[in-house]
Design a protein around this motif. Structure first.
Motif, PDB file in Angstrom:
ATOM      1  N   LEU A 496       0.834  -1.197   0.000  1.00  0.00           N
ATOM      2  CA  LEU A 496       0.000   0.000   0.000  1.00  0.00           C
ATOM      3  C   LEU A 496       0.874   1.255   0.000  1.00  0.00           C
ATOM      4  CD1 LEU A 496      -2.782  -1.056   2.529  1.00  0.00           C
ATOM      5  CD2 LEU A 496      -2.952  -0.952   0.041  1.00  0.00           C
ATOM      6  N   ALA A 497       1.944   1.241   0.793  1.00  0.00           N
ATOM      7  CA  ALA A 497       2.826   2.408   0.853  1.00  0.00           C
ATOM      8  C   ALA A 497       3.510   2.659  -0.489  1.00  0.00           C
ATOM      9  CB  ALA A 497       3.868   2.211   1.949  1.00  0.00           C
ATOM     10  N   GLN A 498       3.980   1.600  -1.104  1.00  0.00           N
ATOM     11  CA  GLN A 498       4.729   1.769  -2.353  1.00  0.00           C
ATOM     12  C   GLN A 498       3.819   2.054  -3.543  1.00  0.00           C
ATOM     13  OE1 GLN A 498       8.257  -0.695  -3.582  1.00  0.00           O
ATOM     14  NE2 GLN A 498       6.809  -1.506  -5.082  1.00  0.00           N
ATOM     15  N   ASP A 499       2.683   1.362  -3.621  1.00  0.00           N
ATOM     16  CA  ASP A 499       1.885   1.397  -4.842  1.00  0.00           C
ATOM     17  C   ASP A 499       0.662   2.297  -4.780  1.00  0.00           C
ATOM     18  OD1 ASP A 499       3.684  -0.460  -5.777  1.00  0.00           O
ATOM     19  OD2 ASP A 499       2.369  -2.186  -5.447  1.00  0.00           O
ATOM     20  N   CYS A 500       0.163   2.600  -3.587  1.00  0.00           N
ATOM     21  CA  CYS A 500      -1.142   3.255  -3.487  1.00  0.00           C
ATOM     22  C   CYS A 500      -1.116   4.628  -2.824  1.00  0.00           C
ATOM     23  CB  CYS A 500      -2.130   2.371  -2.714  1.00  0.00           C
ATOM     24  SG  CYS A 500      -2.416   0.751  -3.464  1.00  0.00           S
ATOM     25  N   ILE A 501      -0.167   4.905  -1.934  1.00  0.00           N
ATOM     26  CA  ILE A 501      -0.176   6.155  -1.174  1.00  0.00           C
ATOM     27  C   ILE A 501       0.782   7.142  -1.827  1.00  0.00           C
ATOM     28  CG2 ILE A 501       0.253   7.230   1.068  1.00  0.00           C
ATOM     29  CD1 ILE A 501      -0.536   4.551   2.355  1.00  0.00           C
ATOM     30  N   ARG A 502       0.231   8.273  -2.241  1.00  0.00           N
ATOM     31  CA  ARG A 502       1.000   9.236  -3.007  1.00  0.00           C
ATOM     32  C   ARG A 502       1.464  10.445  -2.198  1.00  0.00           C
ATOM     33  NH1 ARG A 502       2.086   5.420  -5.631  1.00  0.00           N
ATOM     34  NH2 ARG A 502       0.871   4.711  -7.442  1.00  0.00           N
ATOM     35  N   HIS A 503       0.764  10.777  -1.139  1.00  0.00           N
ATOM     36  CA  HIS A 503       1.123  11.962  -0.356  1.00  0.00           C
ATOM     37  C   HIS A 503       0.589  11.786   1.057  1.00  0.00           C
ATOM     38  CE1 HIS A 503       2.029  16.137   0.608  1.00  0.00           C
ATOM     39  NE2 HIS A 503       0.802  16.276   1.074  1.00  0.00           N
ATOM     40  N   VAL A 504       1.354  12.256   2.044  1.00  0.00           N
ATOM     41  CA  VAL A 504       0.972  12.171   3.448  1.00  0.00           C
ATOM     42  C   VAL A 504       1.295  13.491   4.126  1.00  0.00           C
ATOM     43  CG1 VAL A 504       1.387  11.009   5.658  1.00  0.00           C
ATOM     44  CG2 VAL A 504       1.412   9.676   3.540  1.00  0.00           C
ATOM     45  N   GLU A 505       0.354  14.026   4.902  1.00  0.00           N
ATOM     46  CA  GLU A 505       0.616  15.227   5.698  1.00  0.00           C
ATOM     47  C   GLU A 505      -0.182  15.152   6.991  1.00  0.00           C
ATOM     48  OE1 GLU A 505      -1.639  18.898   4.475  1.00  0.00           O
ATOM     49  OE2 GLU A 505      -1.802  17.762   2.581  1.00  0.00           O
ATOM     50  N   VAL A 506       0.314  15.823   8.017  1.00  0.00           N
ATOM     51  CA  VAL A 506      -0.372  15.853   9.314  1.00  0.00           C
ATOM     52  C   VAL A 506      -1.415  16.958   9.296  1.00  0.00           C
ATOM     53  CG1 VAL A 506      -0.111  16.220  11.789  1.00  0.00           C
ATOM     54  CG2 VAL A 506       1.625  14.922  10.542  1.00  0.00           C
ATOM     55  N   LEU A 507      -2.643  16.624   9.723  1.00  0.00           N
ATOM     56  CA  LEU A 507      -3.705  17.621   9.838  1.00  0.00           C
ATOM     57  C   LEU A 507      -3.835  18.175  11.252  1.00  0.00           C
ATOM     58  CD1 LEU A 507      -6.741  16.233   7.775  1.00  0.00           C
ATOM     59  CD2 LEU A 507      -5.181  18.084   7.173  1.00  0.00           C
ATOM     60  N   GLU A 508      -3.704  17.292  12.246  1.00  0.00           N
ATOM     61  CA  GLU A 508      -3.930  17.727  13.626  1.00  0.00           C
ATOM     62  C   GLU A 508      -3.231  16.756  14.579  1.00  0.00           C
ATOM     63  OE1 GLU A 508      -7.633  19.668  16.167  1.00  0.00           O
ATOM     64  OE2 GLU A 508      -8.074  18.134  14.667  1.00  0.00           O
ATOM     65  N   TYR A 509      -2.946  17.257  15.763  1.00  0.00           N
ATOM     66  CA  TYR A 509      -2.304  16.472  16.832  1.00  0.00           C
ATOM     67  C   TYR A 509      -0.959  15.886  16.415  1.00  0.00           C
ATOM     68  CZ  TYR A 509      -7.160  16.600  18.529  1.00  0.00           C
ATOM     69  OH  TYR A 509      -8.415  16.995  18.920  1.00  0.00           O
ATOM     70  N   PRO A 510      -0.040  16.670  15.898  1.00  0.00           N
ATOM     71  CA  PRO A 510       1.267  16.115  15.492  1.00  0.00           C
ATOM     72  C   PRO A 510       2.034  15.521  16.656  1.00  0.00           C
ATOM     73  CG  PRO A 510       1.315  18.527  15.507  1.00  0.00           C
ATOM     74  CD  PRO A 510      -0.117  18.127  15.670  1.00  0.00           C
ATOM     75  N   GLU A 511       1.739  15.982  17.876  1.00  0.00           N
ATOM     76  CA  GLU A 511       2.449  15.474  19.047  1.00  0.00           C
ATOM     77  C   GLU A 511       2.149  13.993  19.312  1.00  0.00           C
ATOM     78  OE1 GLU A 511      -1.526  17.023  20.550  1.00  0.00           O
ATOM     79  OE2 GLU A 511      -0.021  17.619  19.064  1.00  0.00           O
ATOM     80  N   LEU A 512       1.125  13.451  18.657  1.00  0.00           N
ATOM     81  CA  LEU A 512       0.758  12.052  18.876  1.00  0.00           C
ATOM     82  C   LEU A 512       1.561  11.089  18.008  1.00  0.00           C
ATOM     83  CD1 LEU A 512      -3.147  12.313  19.144  1.00  0.00           C
ATOM     84  CD2 LEU A 512      -1.437  12.337  20.976  1.00  0.00           C
ATOM     85  N   GLY A 513       2.461  11.608  17.173  1.00  0.00           N
ATOM     86  CA  GLY A 513       3.265  10.724  16.337  1.00  0.00           C
ATOM     87  C   GLY A 513       2.389   9.952  15.370  1.00  0.00           C
ATOM     88  N   MET A 514       2.561   8.625  15.325  1.00  0.00           N
ATOM     89  CA  MET A 514       1.780   7.834  14.376  1.00  0.00           C
ATOM     90  C   MET A 514       0.283   7.872  14.698  1.00  0.00           C
ATOM     91  SD  MET A 514       0.541   4.620  15.511  1.00  0.00           S
ATOM     92  CE  MET A 514       0.655   3.714  17.061  1.00  0.00           C
ATOM     93  N   GLU A 515      -0.109   8.303  15.900  1.00  0.00           N
ATOM     94  CA  GLU A 515      -1.520   8.415  16.274  1.00  0.00           C
ATOM     95  C   GLU A 515      -2.123   9.767  15.879  1.00  0.00           C
ATOM     96  OE1 GLU A 515      -3.709   6.412  17.977  1.00  0.00           O
ATOM     97  OE2 GLU A 515      -2.545   4.905  19.046  1.00  0.00           O
ATOM     98  N   ALA A 516      -1.363  10.622  15.212  1.00  0.00           N
ATOM     99  CA  ALA A 516      -1.869  11.925  14.777  1.00  0.00           C
ATOM    100  C   ALA A 516      -2.993  11.750  13.753  1.00  0.00           C
ATOM    101  CB  ALA A 516      -0.737  12.759  14.169  1.00  0.00           C
ATOM    102  N   VAL A 517      -3.709  12.852  13.469  1.00  0.00           N
ATOM    103  CA  VAL A 517      -4.661  12.863  12.361  1.00  0.00           C
ATOM    104  C   VAL A 517      -3.889  13.249  11.100  1.00  0.00           C
ATOM    105  CG1 VAL A 517      -6.726  13.922  11.389  1.00  0.00           C
ATOM    106  CG2 VAL A 517      -6.596  13.470  13.854  1.00  0.00           C
ATOM    107  N   TRP A 518      -3.960  12.401  10.085  1.00  0.00           N
ATOM    108  CA  TRP A 518      -3.237  12.594   8.839  1.00  0.00           C
ATOM    109  C   TRP A 518      -4.217  12.792   7.694  1.00  0.00           C
ATOM    110  CZ3 TRP A 518       2.237  11.710   9.127  1.00  0.00           C
ATOM    111  CH2 TRP A 518       2.672  11.106  10.316  1.00  0.00           C
ATOM    112  N   LYS A 519      -3.747  13.376   6.624  1.00  0.00           N
ATOM    113  CA  LYS A 519      -4.457  13.358   5.353  1.00  0.00           C
ATOM    114  C   LYS A 519      -3.538  12.705   4.339  1.00  0.00           C
ATOM    115  CE  LYS A 519      -6.800  16.231   1.898  1.00  0.00           C
ATOM    116  NZ  LYS A 519      -7.131  17.618   1.468  1.00  0.00           N
TER     117      LYS A 519
END
Length: 555
Positions: A496-519
């Protein structure tokens, strides 16, 4: 009163593992008193072996596991969904074997069990040296930190290193070798770990009809959130509840495959291979299959019978998931050795096109459309319909959901991002340099069930994407508010990471690390309709037990 007779509870038999040599440095043989010879092991050897093992099990699988995936593709009785999942998992294994993206985004709790022979000498700080190896692997590789340190009864913080590890060391001659130090290394993610069950039963369970009826009911409850096809282990009996559970975990890792095939008056555990075949056939009839319908809920089954106290009959159930992560290691006078996992999973890929494996219609969904338009399109199709998603997704999981629920409770509105976009329950591993994303597969949907009614009533989470089955409260909420739950394939996080996901950014709660809200922006992301807006749930029928009255053909 009989004569004294002894057997280990779990006589593991001969070690037939194929190993590869890591090094012959840091180990030496010295003469001791009484003509005995001792193996000395430098602490750095333990660290190096552990770090290498944690690397390998994050990226490689055993050849036998890969052969079982290929067998699904070649089986004419397998469903189209079975074959589609198996092919995706093989592709994922091929990507993970590149050594950059781990096979699963939940890179797990590190678990190490060691057995040190009486003629092996170390500095006595073995656990610390092993923990350092775990630390080195998780901090240097693209793995995820999942361990939370409790600061108070209520407050936790991610340790930022994936420590502590679970390390268990025993003083015994492994395989009767006094000059050997042998290990089992495991990485256990939350999905499969959460599908470990203990049932306290009675003698009444110990007859063929009752046992099969019990297993028909309980095994369906495992569901798909731990990423099948599974290696299933069932343990009946046990000198204690905790020993039954531990035996089930070891059996799911194939650590106990060479147990005896029958019992004796010494009370040792044994494998019942006839019952294993019957239970495997039972799971084939569930209809759950490899996540979205079919025969391959399980690759295989291990059933182990243990001695028990006359007043107790524990039954333990555990699974190893599609990220079947374990490896054996050993230190001997000849050097430091690690189980040889498969470096070339591509050899298990079929020489066929995708079209020959995909007989069902694939519906393409543009996630750039307004939410009402997306839901109107999904409403045209029945559950089990396969989808290909392209466009933006919002990513939020446990802690983010809790924080948003607190905002709703305080009278604040639902965040617009959950009103406008489908929500993907996930948490990424670290992003390698040059990649848009680290391994980024779905997490278990059921952990967010309690939030769905409140969120949908407030206009959010109307299209959800994750793995596994969900509770009736989610089905009822979707029917009431016009929502949908889409199931993603559990397991192929690297693909999924290599073939399907084209862009990742944090929307909210960056302090939560991988538990943050992402787009994230996805392209051709595979999914299935599992729960629709009419109250239909694909898993509702296949999780309902049937009356099973016999073991095998003979009853």
């Amino acid at each position: 009163m009989g004569a004294f007779s002894y057997s280990p509870l779990l006589p593991t038999g001969e070690d037939t593992t194929e190993y590869r040599l890591l090094s012959d440095e840091g180990v030496d043989v010295v003469n001791g008193p009484g003509g005995r010879r001792f193996l000395t092991v430098d602490p750095a050897v333990l660290t190096h072996l552990t770090a290498e093992a944690m690397h390998d099990i994050a990226h490689f699988l055993r050849p036998a596991h890969l052969a079982q995936l290929r067998a699904i593709i070649d089986d004419p009785k397998a469903s189209a969904n079975d074959r589609f999942v198996a092919l995706d998992l093989l592709r994922n294994a091929n990507i993970a074997a590149g050594g950059v993206l781990p096979m699963c985004q939940d890179t797990g709790t590190a678990i190490v069990m060691g057995k040190r022979g009486r003629h092996v000498l170390t500095d006595g700080a073995d656990e610390e040296a092993i923990a350092l190896g775990v630390y080195q692997a998780y901090t240097k590789l693209n793995l995820r930190y999942s361990q939370l340190a409790p600061l108070t009864m209520w407050d936790e913080r991610n340790t930022g290193s994936n420590l502590p590890a679970q390390i268990e060391l025993y003083a015994e001659d492994p395989g009767g070798q006094p000059d050997a130090y042998k290990f089992l290394f495991m990485a256990k993610g939350g999905g499969s770990a959460n599908k470990s069950y203990l049932y306290q039963e009675t003698k009444a369970l110990l007859n063929p009809a009752r046992l099969m009826s019990f297993l028909d009911e309980k095994l369906r409850l495992i569901g798909t959130s731990a990423c099948p096809p599974y290696h299933l282990a069932v343990v009946i009996g046990g000198t204690s509840a905790e020993h039954a559970l531990k035996t089930a975990k070891l059996a799911s890792a194939k650590y106990l495959d060479n147990l005896p095939r029958e019992g004796s008056m010494t009370g040792h555990g044994f494998r019942d291979v006839e019952l294993e075949a019957a239970v495997l056939e039972l799971t084939r009839d569930f209809g759950i299959g490899a996540q979205f319908g079919g025969r391959y809920f399980c690759h295989d089954v291990r059933v182990i019978r243990l001695p028990r106290h006359g007043a107790s009959c524990p039954v333990a159930i555990a699974v190893s998931c599609s990220a079947d992560r374990q490896a054996l290691g050993k230190i001997t006078p000849s050097g430091v050795w690690l189980e040889r996992l498969e470096p070339d999973p591509a050899r298990f890929l079929p020489d066929v096109t995708d079209e020959s494996l995909e007989t069902d219609e694939v519906v393409r969904v543009d996630l750039n459309q307004p939410m009402d338009v997306i839901r109107a399109q999904l409403a045209k199709y029945p559950v089990k319909t396969r989808l290909s998603l392209t466009g933006p997704l919002v990513v939020a999981r446990d802690i983010a959901h809790a924080k948003i629920a607190e905002r709703l409770d305080a009278g604040e509105p639902m965040p617009q991002y959950l009103r406008d976009h489908a929500v993907y329950y996930a948490g990424p591993a670290k992003t390698p340099e040059g990649y848009a994303s680290g391994s980024f597969g779905p997490t278990t949907a059921g952990r967010m069930d309690a939030y769905v009614k409140q969120f949908q009533a407030a206009g959010g989470s109307l299209v959800m994407l994750a793995k596994g089955n969900r509770s009736t409260q989610v089905t009822e909420a979707c029917q009431s508010y016009g929502g949908f739950y889409l199931g993603s394939i559990g397991g192929p996080a690297a693909r999924l990471a290599q073939d399907c996901i084209r862009h990742v950014e944090v929307l909210e709660y960056p302090e939560l690390g991988m538990e943050a809200v992402w787009k994230i922006d996805v392209e051709n992301f595979p999914a299935f309709i599992v729960v629709d807006d009419k109250g239909n749930d694909f898993f509702a029928d296949v999780t309902r037990p049937k009356n099973v009255l016999q073991i095998g053909k003979g009853g």
